[in-house]
Design an enzyme around this catalytic site. Sequence first.
Site, short mmCIF file in Angstrom:
data_model
loop_
_atom_site.label_atom_id
_atom_site.label_comp_id
_atom_site.label_asym_id
_atom_site.label_seq_id
_atom_site.Cartn_x
_atom_site.Cartn_y
_atom_site.Cartn_z
N TYR A 137 -45.63 -3.39 -11.22
CA TYR A 137 -44.68 -3.48 -12.33
C TYR A 137 -44.84 -2.30 -13.30
O TYR A 137 -43.88 -1.90 -13.96
CB TYR A 137 -44.90 -4.78 -13.12
CG TYR A 137 -44.09 -5.95 -12.62
CD1 TYR A 137 -44.17 -6.38 -11.31
CD2 TYR A 137 -43.25 -6.65 -13.50
CE1 TYR A 137 -43.46 -7.47 -10.86
CE2 TYR A 137 -42.52 -7.75 -13.06
CZ TYR A 137 -42.63 -8.15 -11.75
OH TYR A 137 -41.90 -9.24 -11.32
N LYS A 183 -52.97 -8.83 0.14
CA LYS A 183 -52.46 -8.30 1.41
C LYS A 183 -53.45 -7.23 1.86
O LYS A 183 -53.10 -6.08 2.09
CB LYS A 183 -51.04 -7.75 1.19
CG LYS A 183 -50.31 -7.34 2.45
CD LYS A 183 -49.85 -8.51 3.31
CE LYS A 183 -49.29 -7.99 4.63
NZ LYS A 183 -48.95 -9.08 5.57
N ASP A 215 -48.26 -13.35 2.82
CA ASP A 215 -47.23 -13.91 3.70
C ASP A 215 -47.62 -15.32 4.16
O ASP A 215 -46.81 -16.24 4.16
CB ASP A 215 -46.93 -12.98 4.89
CG ASP A 215 -48.19 -12.49 5.61
OD1 ASP A 215 -49.30 -12.69 5.10
OD2 ASP A 215 -48.05 -11.90 6.71
N ASP A 239 -45.31 -13.18 -9.15
CA ASP A 239 -43.91 -13.39 -9.54
C ASP A 239 -43.22 -14.21 -8.46
O ASP A 239 -42.54 -15.20 -8.74
CB ASP A 239 -43.22 -12.03 -9.71
CG ASP A 239 -41.76 -12.17 -10.09
OD1 ASP A 239 -41.47 -12.98 -10.98
OD2 ASP A 239 -40.92 -11.49 -9.47
N ASP A 243 -42.36 -18.59 -8.44
CA ASP A 243 -41.02 -19.18 -8.28
C ASP A 243 -41.02 -20.16 -7.11
O ASP A 243 -40.41 -21.23 -7.18
CB ASP A 243 -39.98 -18.09 -8.02
CG ASP A 243 -39.26 -17.65 -9.29
OD1 ASP A 243 -39.85 -17.79 -10.38
OD2 ASP A 243 -38.11 -17.16 -9.20
C1 IPM Z 1 -40.80 -13.79 -14.60
C2 IPM Z 1 -39.55 -12.98 -14.48
C3 IPM Z 1 -39.84 -11.59 -15.02
C4 IPM Z 1 -40.89 -10.97 -14.13
C5 IPM Z 1 -38.60 -10.69 -15.13
C6 IPM Z 1 -37.51 -11.31 -15.97
C7 IPM Z 1 -38.96 -9.32 -15.66
O1 IPM Z 1 -39.08 -12.98 -13.17
O2 IPM Z 1 -41.28 -13.98 -15.74
O3 IPM Z 1 -41.31 -14.23 -13.58
O4 IPM Z 1 -40.59 -10.45 -13.06
O5 IPM Z 1 -42.05 -11.03 -14.53
MG MG Z 2 -40.17 -14.26 -11.89
#
Ligand code: IPM
Ligand code: MG
Length: 352
Positions: A137, A183, A215, A239, A243
């Site tokens: 990032y 990884k 993975d 990240d 999710d």
């Molecule tokens: C998160 C989001 C952020 C990230 C974005 C909005 C920059 O996806 O907080 O997970 O990638 O960290």
């Molecule tokens: Mg995110």
Amino acid sequence: MSKTIGLISGDGIGPEITEATLLVLKEVAPDFKYIDLDLGGVAIDKTGSPFPDETKAKLKEVDAVLMAAIGGPQYDNLPRDKRPETGLLALRKELQTFANIRPARVFDSLANLSSLKPEIVRGTDLVVVRELTGGIYFGQPSSNDGNRALNTMVYEKSEVTRIAHVAFCLARKRSKRLCSVDKSNVLNVSQLWRDAVIEVSKDYPDVELSHMYVDNAAMQLIKDPKQFDVIVTSNLFGDILSDESAMLTGSIGLLPSASTGDGSLPGLYEPVHGSAPDIAGQGLANPIAMVLSAAMMLRLSFDMSKEAAILEAAVEAVLAQGILTGDLGGTAKTKDVSEALVVEVKLALTNA
Ligand code: IPM
Ligand code: MG
């Protein structure tokens, strides 16, 4: 306890869930003061910058930052450095919140809402500890000249060591199992990551450390999520996996997060979900992820575990009562949820 909270209502559903969260939070923390901070789209509209100097200056006056969500399709065509997301990344960097803690717990009453079979997800209770201020990032060089684009994945050993300590400490307080995801069969950065985590593990002989390639981790999370307790991983992998973990619970609308540093600067607390522009302004948004983020703030920044537990129990009760917003298959409005939460919190306070 009197604390000053920097409040980022943000974009999309942000203002609605902020209003709902404050209603509930005020019940357990009536003395808190709030300072509004502009970040993301609303800041771009006002000043042209997603992280204005005024916001940066005001951070000095706050004890913690509670954020709703930022972003929206109207900003999609802006250059990267002018986008709402860039404001959030800059805020994380400014507050040096290198540790992002993202719990994903499947509420018993909602196990049937997961896209996976209820028997697979029921009982899932894991935490992703994501490194938040390093990795690909932020690595330099980073460029895009239209023909060739470049990002750099880089970690200093010290960055891995400090996030590993956070994860081991957390694992120690939970089931004493830590899975480090990397990884390292392909990436040098991941080999350094793995070596550094193993070195830190010597300080935590009571915690069982395992390693998994990213993975495989993505696969194992949907195959048998209950095998995980604490997962520690880098910025990009975290990240993605956070999710995925969030979705195990049936809705990303339930998942809070805490981003903390070494304690010398304010922590940042925000839902994992985004600004949901498609339902903004209609009173339909689920405020629970932000309420649970506020609970994490109480516990981690202010040592107010009792109050945090009251908020968490209220959420559990309201979900069990079937007061569910659209993301959970219900028809309740934001206001219905916040009012029901207030009733539960008041009840808990009278019984306390
Ligand atoms: C998160 C989001 C952020 C990230 C974005 C909005 C920059 O996806 O907080 O997970 O990638 O960290
Ligand atoms: Mg995110």
